[in-house]
Write a protein that holds these residues in place. Sequence first.
Motif, PDB file in Angstrom:
ATOM      1  N   ILE A 153     102.067  82.125 -40.789  1.00  0.00           N
ATOM      2  CA  ILE A 153     101.671  83.559 -40.973  1.00  0.00           C
ATOM      3  C   ILE A 153     100.435  83.822 -40.206  1.00  0.00           C
ATOM      4  N   LEU A 178     102.744  87.445 -50.436  1.00  0.00           N
ATOM      5  CA  LEU A 178     103.145  86.674 -49.315  1.00  0.00           C
ATOM      6  C   LEU A 178     103.450  85.396 -49.672  1.00  0.00           C
ATOM      7  N   ARG A 179     104.333  84.655 -49.141  1.00  0.00           N
ATOM      8  CA  ARG A 179     104.248  83.029 -49.444  1.00  0.00           C
ATOM      9  C   ARG A 179     105.053  82.618 -48.086  1.00  0.00           C
ATOM     10  N   GLU A 180     104.868  81.269 -48.364  1.00  0.00           N
ATOM     11  CA  GLU A 180     105.694  80.562 -47.098  1.00  0.00           C
ATOM     12  C   GLU A 180     106.970  80.091 -47.380  1.00  0.00           C
ATOM     13  N   ARG A 181     107.648  80.359 -48.361  1.00  0.00           N
ATOM     14  CA  ARG A 181     109.191  80.366 -48.590  1.00  0.00           C
ATOM     15  C   ARG A 181     109.413  81.454 -49.470  1.00  0.00           C
ATOM     16  N   THR A 182     110.747  81.859 -49.664  1.00  0.00           N
ATOM     17  CA  THR A 182     111.104  82.766 -50.361  1.00  0.00           C
ATOM     18  C   THR A 182     110.723  82.694 -51.702  1.00  0.00           C
ATOM     19  N   SER A 183     111.075  81.663 -52.157  1.00  0.00           N
ATOM     20  CA  SER A 183     110.930  81.310 -53.770  1.00  0.00           C
ATOM     21  C   SER A 183     110.282  80.060 -54.025  1.00  0.00           C
ATOM     22  N   TYR A 184     109.692  79.674 -55.203  1.00  0.00           N
ATOM     23  CA  TYR A 184     109.145  78.434 -55.404  1.00  0.00           C
ATOM     24  C   TYR A 184     107.997  78.283 -54.413  1.00  0.00           C
ATOM     25  N   ALA A 185     107.077  79.087 -54.215  1.00  0.00           N
ATOM     26  CA  ALA A 185     105.930  78.872 -53.421  1.00  0.00           C
ATOM     27  C   ALA A 185     104.833  79.911 -54.110  1.00  0.00           C
ATOM     28  N   PHE A 186     103.479  79.092 -54.015  1.00  0.00           N
ATOM     29  CA  PHE A 186     102.511  80.089 -54.472  1.00  0.00           C
ATOM     30  C   PHE A 186     102.107  81.128 -53.463  1.00  0.00           C
ATOM     31  N   HIS A 219     108.916  75.769 -42.038  1.00  0.00           N
ATOM     32  CA  HIS A 219     108.297  75.387 -43.162  1.00  0.00           C
ATOM     33  C   HIS A 219     107.670  74.041 -43.134  1.00  0.00           C
ATOM     34  N   GLN A 247     105.252  88.034 -41.842  1.00  0.00           N
ATOM     35  CA  GLN A 247     106.310  87.182 -42.722  1.00  0.00           C
ATOM     36  C   GLN A 247     107.533  87.221 -41.914  1.00  0.00           C
ATOM     37  N   LEU A 259     114.669  90.232 -54.078  1.00  0.00           N
ATOM     38  CA  LEU A 259     113.869  89.478 -53.939  1.00  0.00           C
ATOM     39  C   LEU A 259     112.499  90.018 -54.162  1.00  0.00           C
ATOM     40  N   VAL A 293     114.236  76.893 -49.596  1.00  0.00           N
ATOM     41  CA  VAL A 293     115.174  77.058 -50.872  1.00  0.00           C
ATOM     42  C   VAL A 293     116.407  77.950 -50.629  1.00  0.00           C
ATOM     43  N   ARG A 353     111.538  86.141 -41.767  1.00  0.00           N
ATOM     44  CA  ARG A 353     112.711  85.686 -42.470  1.00  0.00           C
ATOM     45  C   ARG A 353     113.994  85.647 -41.512  1.00  0.00           C
ATOM     46  N   ALA A 372     117.215  80.723 -51.324  1.00  0.00           N
ATOM     47  CA  ALA A 372     116.972  82.092 -50.978  1.00  0.00           C
ATOM     48  C   ALA A 372     116.490  82.271 -49.487  1.00  0.00           C
ATOM     49  N   ASP A 373     116.052  81.145 -48.963  1.00  0.00           N
ATOM     50  CA  ASP A 373     115.520  81.068 -47.480  1.00  0.00           C
ATOM     51  C   ASP A 373     116.854  81.193 -46.627  1.00  0.00           C
ATOM     52  N   HIS A 396     106.782  71.980 -48.227  1.00  0.00           N
ATOM     53  CA  HIS A 396     108.059  72.845 -48.251  1.00  0.00           C
ATOM     54  C   HIS A 396     109.194  72.621 -47.385  1.00  0.00           C
ATOM     55  N   ALA A 439     106.968  70.651 -54.506  1.00  0.00           N
ATOM     56  CA  ALA A 439     106.368  71.688 -54.728  1.00  0.00           C
ATOM     57  C   ALA A 439     105.447  72.209 -53.360  1.00  0.00           C
TER      58      ALA A 439
END
Lengths: 756, 350
Positions: free
Chosen positions: A747, B233-241, A665, A627, B337, A689, A629, A691-692, A686, A683
């Motif tokens: 990923i 694990l998700r493809e962005r930090t928030s609002y992602a499944f 993204h 992952q 987070l 957001v 960041r 937080a990213d 992507h 949704a």
Amino acid sequence: MTPEINLTRDPAHLRHGSNIGQPLTRRDGVLKVKGEARYAADNHPPGMLYAVIATASIARGRVTSLDVAAARRHPGVVDVMTPSHKPQLAEDPDAKTNPFAFRMEVLQSDEVRYANQAIAVVIAETLEAATEGAALLSPRYDVAPARVGLDADESYTPPVVGLGNPAEVHHGDADAGLAAASQRIEAIYETPAQYHNAIEPHAIVAAWNGDRLSIDTPSQGMVLAQMRIGGLFGIPPGNIHIRSPFLGGGFGSKGLVAGPQILGIMAAKLVGRPVKLVLRREQMYGPVGHRPPTRQRLRIGVGSDGALTAIEHHAKVTTSSFDDFYEPAADVSHALYATPAIKTSHEALRVDSGTPLFMRAPGEATGSVALESAIDEAAFACGIDPLAFRLKNYAEVEPATGRPFSSKALRECYAKAAERFGWSRRPLAPRQMRDDAGFLVGWGMGTAIFPALMFQGNARAVIRADGTGAMETGAHDMGQGAWTALAQISADALGLDLEQVAFKSGTSDLPDAGIAGGSAHTATVGNAIHNAGAAVIAKLAGLATSDDRSPLFGAGNAGVIARQGRLHRRDDDVRSESYADILARAGLAEIDASGSGAADPAAQSQYAMHAHGAVFAEVKVDPNLGQVRVTRMVGAFAAGRIINPRLVQSQLYGGMIWGMSFALHEEAVTDRRSGRILNANLAEYHVPVNADVPPMDVITVDEHDPHVNALGIKGVGEIGITGSAGAVANAVWHATGIRVRRFPIRIEELVTGLSD
Amino acid sequence: MMNFDYVRPASVAEAIGAATEPGSVYLASGTNLLDLMKGGVSRPSRLVDVTRLPGLDRVERLADGSLRIGAMVRNADLAHDPDFAKAYPAVAEALLSGASGQLRNAATVGGNLLQRTRCAYFYDVASACNRRAPGAGCDARHGENRLHAVLGWSEGCIATHPSDFCVPLVALDAVVEIEGKRGRRELSLEALHRLPGDTPERETALEPGDLIVALRLPAEARSFAAHGRYIKLRERTSYAFAVVSAAASLRIEQGRIGEARLALGGVAAKPWRARAAERLLAGASLDAAVYREAARAALADAKPSGDNAFKIELAQRIVVRALTLAAAGTPALMPALPGSPFSSVSGTRA
């Protein structure tokens, strides 16, 4: 009604000398915070109906039936517009009447060219009735196989790329340069289809009155829209009044009026009442343009001294089956790095999508991520630090043309951003840095570049009997801050304080401000304003200096300057007279003058004009899970004269975040069988957001450019994306040692190469 | 508009009566259902609004030590209840890793258990989907399926269950209390969701009219409070499944694992309890090799359903990570987070 925005000035706005250069907050900010800024879809004229588009669920074929009767039976439905029941247009919507006329689907036939194309429009008393009516149409199709992706069909060399650029450019002998190189890099990079996704969907409220048309719609080019609409409906462009005071983002997708907006106008004509049509989010994935997918091959040759011997940049792009727009992805290689040989070429294929169009940094964004990745690969192959490598290959003249730059403070950008970032402590090899928690840390950089363009724009300046002024121009505020920056230029152009100038903008009855695109709006309209102001001041000076009752008598036009509502003699500053006194004695209620802004062809042929920048990014990567960041970004940009540092900083932040989004993204996912886009919503498509988004620094480097235009403005709207996507990708490589050449970086591309 | 009845019953009995008729569905906050209705995926003829039923919004400790959570308790309220987060840290972390702040404020505990898959082909009504239209086929099976199931899928359906919340719940033996036509009954959460098999349209064990009125965590669930994590694990930090996620809860006794609870998210049509891995971990030492062995056991039956073989490896790694972090102990404060491998990372200046 022309919107007028009143200034609320807090102490931060106190003027210190010139209005230009002050970091004013947005003049429309309070309106927006209070919800009082009226966007197109906020309008509800009396008697208005709602129109909803029914869209195709196939990407190629024909509509064979629509259950119009079922839709008509639904309570509240007023009419159903179809290919066989619609107002006649005066012009074929597929006619290429000018270079900006792109083909559009406005029910001219039963053909389906792409998924989400309009196939009918249901008009009803309520949005809900129109929506259900559209669902009841239950279309049937004759389906042809969809062509999806970069290998779907035979490719060809496009006639031109972008707006009239040659598809192939040769400078020097690239083959010889590559043959002579001691290091050669060859790599293929892929970028996905991306969609603008402005938060405000395309919307229109249209009302006919005889052969006059009143519309509210977000537009980045009202006069182009008037011309297109006038041609399609057979009315003079001047009969069309467009209000577009605020856009909730445009990014190029609102530069040209699109099919759905024409459908709204047709619907209003069909029913004889005002009609509102607003696209749903998924309906924005098709008819309003996108950034096409690209596959780019870079070949870079480097001599034993670390100097480039050749850059060869080839880009394969998609366009639609029915029109031509070719993302000029390889062209970014023309202007950036010094090399004796450059070869750029493009290759295209037709797929069953909407026509790709301008999307923020069209060509530059896609081309930059490939070029900056390849330069990074070349630097590492040579064992040279990526910044040192870029400095070694710093272009003192534009490489593809040999022209000098009108100005270029890129060296300062590199130096300032590198220092702020701490770049000198970067180990050359990848996978050398870890943080305290054990995450892999990587540092990457990219060079930003965007051409300094200008279009054609006009403005009208007024000085009134009370000594105040007005500036009128049909400019476009997409959120970038035109209401504020252009008002600042207006105040200086009129020699007045900001509060004394009524700045009118955002409607089509004002002077044509051209198109808000190409990062050229402030430069174009700003210079129009500057010239209009100079012209009206000259008129005023003419009144004073030819009047023997004026203290300025005999000074000559050039002998006076305008400052804070007064004209002063240049050679004797205490001799001055107020605007109000001059007009009162002349018995005039107001005087006005017009001005225009446009590029100077002589300067353009003599100089290469670009904004530049340097972007540095830090990423952390989980060494086992892959992952990623982004943890900080620093960008330094030199873009000529900065009108409003606060707004410019926001633009550059936005561009850099978009670049990060490009790297990590954004991707529109299309089903390879049906041609339908599967994530046409916010949704699943992507974008970052909050937080990213990491801590970010933007540095603007002073740059005096006497050649670009009188005000020295280069533009900042798009440059922030370029360089940034590559910087993030290069940082991911530096953290992991894994070079991902398909974007966005996923990923799964990292996880198999990582183990701890 | 698409007409439907909307009723707001005054009691649970009235709600069940109203919802038993064909075409009726319960409406809680609608964070999923209303989207499905707008997209034409779900076209109910009657919505039975249960958000104002009395007595379903309470959290109470029962005499046997279990915790009973009313079905209409909001996700955010539950996650931010300090006593709850302390007792069931993996559950709180999962809740806070899901959706967005706005959605968590609206979404309910009961509704979350019943959210539908996020498979794009389920949402795209022009695609074939056995879950939406039984017998139609599955366009996901040979479509864009990098995020689809690797466990428990069938040729008829490869969708995953999207909930974060359910993952630690199923590990902690949560039970749902159901009121229905034939009275009250209980079901383990693990038995609530079904694997697709030949009937992917039957997503849960609920019968028409059944209403989940509460969720219960047994007394024993608290015994894992000191070692509970949820990693996603998700493809962005928030609002992602979740691409993949894992909930690990351990009871550590004399330096060894007394008991382990482990479940995975994003891998199957239901929250996936990894019982074989739990058996391996019980009594084992706190050792990375043990975690790896457990991870292998958890994914032993996995197979790709498309372009998603990477998820099998990734799921094993996240199991190891979740176990490692759980063994290290529940953080004193909820991570900034929640659920992120970067839970402690912020930007640093060079």
